[in-house]
Design an enzyme around this catalytic site. Structure first.
Site, short mmCIF file in Angstrom:
data_model
loop_
_atom_site.label_atom_id
_atom_site.label_comp_id
_atom_site.label_asym_id
_atom_site.label_seq_id
_atom_site.Cartn_x
_atom_site.Cartn_y
_atom_site.Cartn_z
CE LYS A 33 -5.73 -14.37 -3.07
NZ LYS A 33 -5.33 -13.35 -1.96
CG ASN A 34 -5.17 -10.82 -5.00
OD1 ASN A 34 -5.56 -11.44 -4.07
ND2 ASN A 34 -3.34 -11.24 -5.10
CB CYS A 128 -0.22 -10.67 7.77
SG CYS A 128 0.45 -10.32 6.44
NE ARG A 133 0.22 -7.58 3.26
CZ ARG A 133 -0.57 -8.52 2.92
NH1 ARG A 133 -0.90 -9.72 3.44
NH2 ARG A 133 -1.22 -8.00 1.92
CG ASP A 316 1.20 -12.13 -4.73
OD1 ASP A 316 1.67 -12.01 -3.63
OD2 ASP A 316 0.16 -11.45 -5.32
NE ARG A 408 -6.21 -16.13 3.27
CZ ARG A 408 -5.79 -15.08 3.25
NH1 ARG A 408 -4.58 -15.25 4.19
NH2 ARG A 408 -5.68 -13.98 2.84
C1 EPZ Z 1 -1.92 -6.94 -2.58
O1 EPZ Z 1 -1.82 -6.68 -1.17
C2 EPZ Z 1 -2.23 -8.21 -2.68
N1 EPZ Z 1 -3.49 -8.68 -2.12
C3 EPZ Z 1 -1.29 -9.22 -2.28
O2 EPZ Z 1 -1.41 -10.40 -2.63
C4 EPZ Z 1 0.28 -8.83 -2.99
O3 EPZ Z 1 1.20 -9.78 -2.49
C5 EPZ Z 1 0.60 -7.55 -2.90
O4 EPZ Z 1 -0.63 -6.68 -3.23
C6 EPZ Z 1 1.56 -7.03 -3.47
O5 EPZ Z 1 1.51 -7.19 -4.85
C7 EPZ Z 1 -4.68 -8.22 -2.81
O6 EPZ Z 1 -4.63 -7.81 -4.07
C8 EPZ Z 1 -5.96 -8.54 -2.11
P1 EPZ Z 1 0.25 -3.48 -0.88
P2 EPZ Z 1 -1.80 -5.25 -0.61
O7 EPZ Z 1 -0.46 -2.48 -0.25
O8 EPZ Z 1 -2.57 -4.49 -1.32
C9 EPZ Z 1 3.14 -1.37 2.24
C10 EPZ Z 1 -1.68 -12.76 -2.39
O9 EPZ Z 1 -0.69 -13.94 -2.12
N2 EPZ Z 1 2.23 -0.55 2.61
O10 EPZ Z 1 0.42 -3.33 -2.50
O11 EPZ Z 1 -2.06 -5.55 0.72
C11 EPZ Z 1 3.11 -2.82 2.49
O12 EPZ Z 1 3.42 -3.02 3.99
C12 EPZ Z 1 -1.27 -11.66 -1.70
O13 EPZ Z 1 -2.42 -12.97 -3.08
C13 EPZ Z 1 2.37 0.43 3.48
O14 EPZ Z 1 3.28 0.84 4.00
O15 EPZ Z 1 -0.26 -4.98 -0.49
C14 EPZ Z 1 4.15 -3.39 1.33
O16 EPZ Z 1 5.38 -3.40 1.98
C15 EPZ Z 1 -0.95 -11.55 -0.29
N3 EPZ Z 1 1.28 1.13 3.95
C16 EPZ Z 1 3.72 -2.63 0.27
O17 EPZ Z 1 3.34 -1.54 0.79
C17 EPZ Z 1 0.02 0.92 3.64
O18 EPZ Z 1 -1.09 1.82 3.77
C18 EPZ Z 1 2.92 -3.05 -0.82
O19 EPZ Z 1 1.74 -3.47 -0.20
C19 EPZ Z 1 -0.24 -0.02 2.56
C20 EPZ Z 1 1.11 -0.86 2.12
#
Ligand code: EPZ
Length: 428
Positions: A33-34, A128, A133, A316, A408
């Site tokens: 998915k990702n 969320c 996030r 995850d 999902r």
């Molecule tokens: C991706 O989410 C995945 N989603 C998530 O999969 C996964 O949990 C996550 O990466 C971490 O591996 C997809 O690939 C579609 P991040 P993403 O930006 O990209 C902070 C699942 O269950 N952050 O890497 O949204 C954020 O709050 C899921 O399949 C900021 O502060 O995660 C977090 O603490 C859910 N500012 C950390 O970085 C930003 O602008 C990492 O989040 C962006 C992120």
């Protein structure tokens, strides 16, 4: 029936599991998915007929396709894991709240829309279940590339005649942040260097596919990406790589049910961190080139994990691992460093008899002999997977509601588990 209407119906579904059985046999892993979601967003960068194979049949993919159609593209086919999508006429630059609020990954269209149309209006996803996030890193990166961005009435409005190459450092490693900026930079004027980027296999995959389309990306899989902007990209034609989180979930399913399950069509090197932890707990994990087997006699000990960006232990898989540790011998300490609020499954596991204490980002899990079935509520995608695993191992019946979360991201989960011998069915 529309996709949204189907989704509303699915909100009512429940998964019922009669626990205590052993899982045995073979299960095939679906496409990731990702990996699929960013590749789908990348179609915006092209103008022509894109073909993506091995796309998982999950709700998030349907939502993304819906969004891409809204943007002016045309889905010619979405069947049997194949998407044929014509991106020639993409001309609308708005990703509305109704779609972005259902799936945060919709924000992946921001960079591609700015690069292709010079304009974007994308709803802010809001908080969320697993944490705040924010999208600040995406926004700052695009601003550095010359985009004028303002936030108004819950929307990100972006404009840029043509994005320009820059040097940008991510304060925190962000997976979709890296994908968004990398996609935007492929069509920017000049060279972009992104530092402290995500090294997830899905990012490496995206870079490889974009390069096949004519992009000039180097450094994927390391902390730096160097992207030389080009004028245009050819349409995408690819097969999505196997889902490492689904792989890990079935590995734990075998471990938690005293099972003997062969997991096929997967890439074992992508789940190394989990494999090592399962072995440390005393479980047998056999690895082949594209398959894995996990053998369990139901005896395993508590081990500690800390989640990290790839190649660390995946956040995850944290919830699913916690379900396993709930019935391990001894204690396990689980430290969640990626998201600030990703322990919501703990409360439900406790209702099944687990002994878990949460302090901030740390969970202390003292293994119990057995869990007991209970009515359960899914709160997010991986939390639901953790409840399914716990229910498979528990004594008695569990009824899990709000299973649209699991739909999902897991393709045909009850069919796959049923084929392995689980007593599982869906109540519509
Ligand atoms: C991706 O989410 C995945 N989603 C998530 O999969 C996964 O949990 C996550 O990466 C971490 O591996 C997809 O690939 C579609 P991040 P993403 O930006 O990209 C902070 C699942 O269950 N952050 O890497 O949204 C954020 O709050 C899921 O399949 C900021 O502060 O995660 C977090 O603490 C859910 N500012 C950390 O970085 C930003 O602008 C990492 O989040 C962006 C992120």
């Amino acid at each position: 029936m529309t996709a949204l209407c189907q989704r509303e119906r699915k909100q009512m579904d429940k998964i019922i599991i009669e626990g205590g059985g052993r899982l045995e046999g073979e299960v095939g892993i679906s496409g990731s998915k990702n990996a699929a979601l960013p590749i789908m967003a990348a179609m915006i960068l092209t103008a022509g007929k894109n073909t993506i194979n091995r796309v998982p049949q999950v709700l998030d993919v349907t939502t993304m396709l819906h969004l891409l159609d809204d943007l002016g593209g045309y889905t010619e086919e979405f069947e049997g894991g194949r998407i044929i999508f014509d991106s020639t006429d993409i001309n609308n630059y708005e990703a509305p709240y109704e779609l972005v609020s259902k799936m945060r990954a919709s924000c992946l269209v921001l960079g591609p829309l700015l690069a292709r149309l010079g304009k974007a209006k994308v709803s802010l996803p809001g908080g969320c279940a697993i944490g705040a996030r924010p999208l600040d890193l995406h926004i700052r990166g695009l601003e550095a590339m010359g985009a004028k961005i303002r936030l108004e009435q819950g929307y990100i409005y972006g404009e840029a005649k043509r994005l320009r190459g820059v040097r940008y450092y991510f304060d925190t490693v962000s997976v979709t942040g890296t994908a968004n900026l990398m996609m935007a930079a492929t069509l920017a004027d000049g060279e972009t260097t992104l530092e402290n980027v995500a090294k997830e296999p899905e990012i490496v995959f995206l870079a490889n596919i974009l390069n096949q389309c004519g992009a000039k990306i180097k450094g994927h899989g390391t902390d730096f990406l160097i992207i030389k902007g080009v004028q245009s990209l050819k349409p995408i034609n690819c097969d999505i790589l196997p889902d490492r989180i689904e792989t890990g979930t079935y590995m734990i399913a075998s471990a938690i049910t005293s099972g003997n399950v062969k997991i096929t069509n997967c890439l074992p090197q992508q789940v190394e961190a989990l494999t090592m932890k399962l072995r440390q707990a005393g479980l047998i994990v056999e690895e082949a080139e594209r398959s894995l087997r996990v053998i369990s006699n139901g005896q395993f000990k508590g081990v500690d994990i800390t989640t990290h960006p790839h190649p660390g232990f995946a956040t995850d898989l944290q919830a699913q691992f916690m379900a396993l540790m709930a019935i391990a011998e001894g204690q396990s300490i689980i430290l969640e460093t990626v998201f600030e609020n990703r322990f919501m499954h703990a409360a439900e596991l406790k209702r099944m008899g687990a002994n878990i204490t949460i302090q901030g980002r740390t969970a202390v899990v003292a293994g119990v002999k057995q869990l007991s079935g209970a009515p359960l509520m899914a709160t997010d995608l991986r939390a639901s997977a953790s409840l399914v695993l716990a229910a498979l191992a528990a004594k008695g019946q569990s009824k899990i509601s709000r299973v649209y979360h699991i739909d999902r991201g897991y393709s045909a989960i009850e069919q796959k588990l049923y084929m392995l011998g689980a007593k599982i069915f869906r109540e519509k």
